[in-house]
Design an enzyme around this catalytic site. Structure first.
Site, PDB file in Angstrom:
ATOM      1  CB  SER A 111      -7.940  20.322 -32.081  1.00 49.62           C
ATOM      2  OG  SER A 111      -7.806  18.935 -32.198  1.00 49.62           O
ATOM      3  CG  ASP A 113      -6.488  15.182 -32.259  1.00 53.63           C
ATOM      4  OD1 ASP A 113      -5.310  14.789 -32.178  1.00 53.63           O
ATOM      5  OD2 ASP A 113      -7.293  15.086 -31.328  1.00 53.63           O
TER       6      ASP A 113
END
Length: 196
Positions: A111, A113
């Site tokens: 990810s 993020d």
């Protein structure tokens, strides 16, 4: 990804050293990345189980985010029942089901993020930050020469990590992140800051 498990055939291939040569500097993923609607259904997972058993695969390494890892957990929990159904439907023998009775899964958070507790940096974050900084470096001189303000939007649906770190690294004058929504009157404060 899961689409390959569901579709089977040529979508399941053995990887070797040549498969991964000269890709470390590339962003994204060499196997593609997409949501697989079929894998969210039991019928799709049944097809995936059949394809894995056909190839003698009982170990999966799943690299992904919430959807991928949740799908892997559901697949693991249903594995015995999926094999029973394949035996009942005559698609595999009981002996094949016994040989493939255990599905081992390793999950790695992929990810950009960087929003998973317990990791220093999730897979994809570093290359995403690198790309963002390349773009910022490229537009900064243009912004300075034209004496203009540039707005840059980066990814990070519910997590402002990429925006925060790239904003710090580039000396951004103003930053919006989802974890800290702007207060009332932010427009005047921003204009004052940019005016300075």
């Amino acid at each position: 990804g899961y689409e390959g498990l569901v579709e089977g055939g040529d979508n399941i291939k053995q990887a070797n050293w040549l498969s991964v040569s000269n890709i470390i500097q590339l962003g994204g993923t060499v196997i593609g990345s997409a949501r697989c609607k079929a894998f969210t259904t039991r019928a799709g997972r049944l097809r995936a189980a059949r394809n894995l058993v056909e190839h003698g695969i009982t170990n999966l390494c799943v690299i992904g985010g919430d959807g991928s890892l949740t799908g892997a957990d559901i697949f693991r929990s249903e594995w015995a029942g999926l094999l029973e159904e394949l035996v009942r439907d005559g698609q595999i023998s009981e002996e094949v089901a016994r040989e493939n009775c255990r599905l081992n899964i390793v999950g790695l958070v992929g990810s950009i993020d960087n929003d998973f507790c317990g990791t220093d940096m999730t897979i994809g974050t570093d290359s995403a930050l690198h790309r963002i900084m390349e773009v910022i470096d490229a537009i900064t001189t243009t912004a300075q020469s034209h004496q203009r303000t540039f707005v840059l939007e980066v990814m990070g649906r519910h997590c402002g990590y990429l925006a925060l770190v790239s904003g710090l690294a580039s000396g951004a004058d103003w930053l919006f992140i989802p974890e800290s929504p702007p207060e009332d009157g932010w427009e005047d404060l921003m204009c004052e800051r940019l005016g300075e």
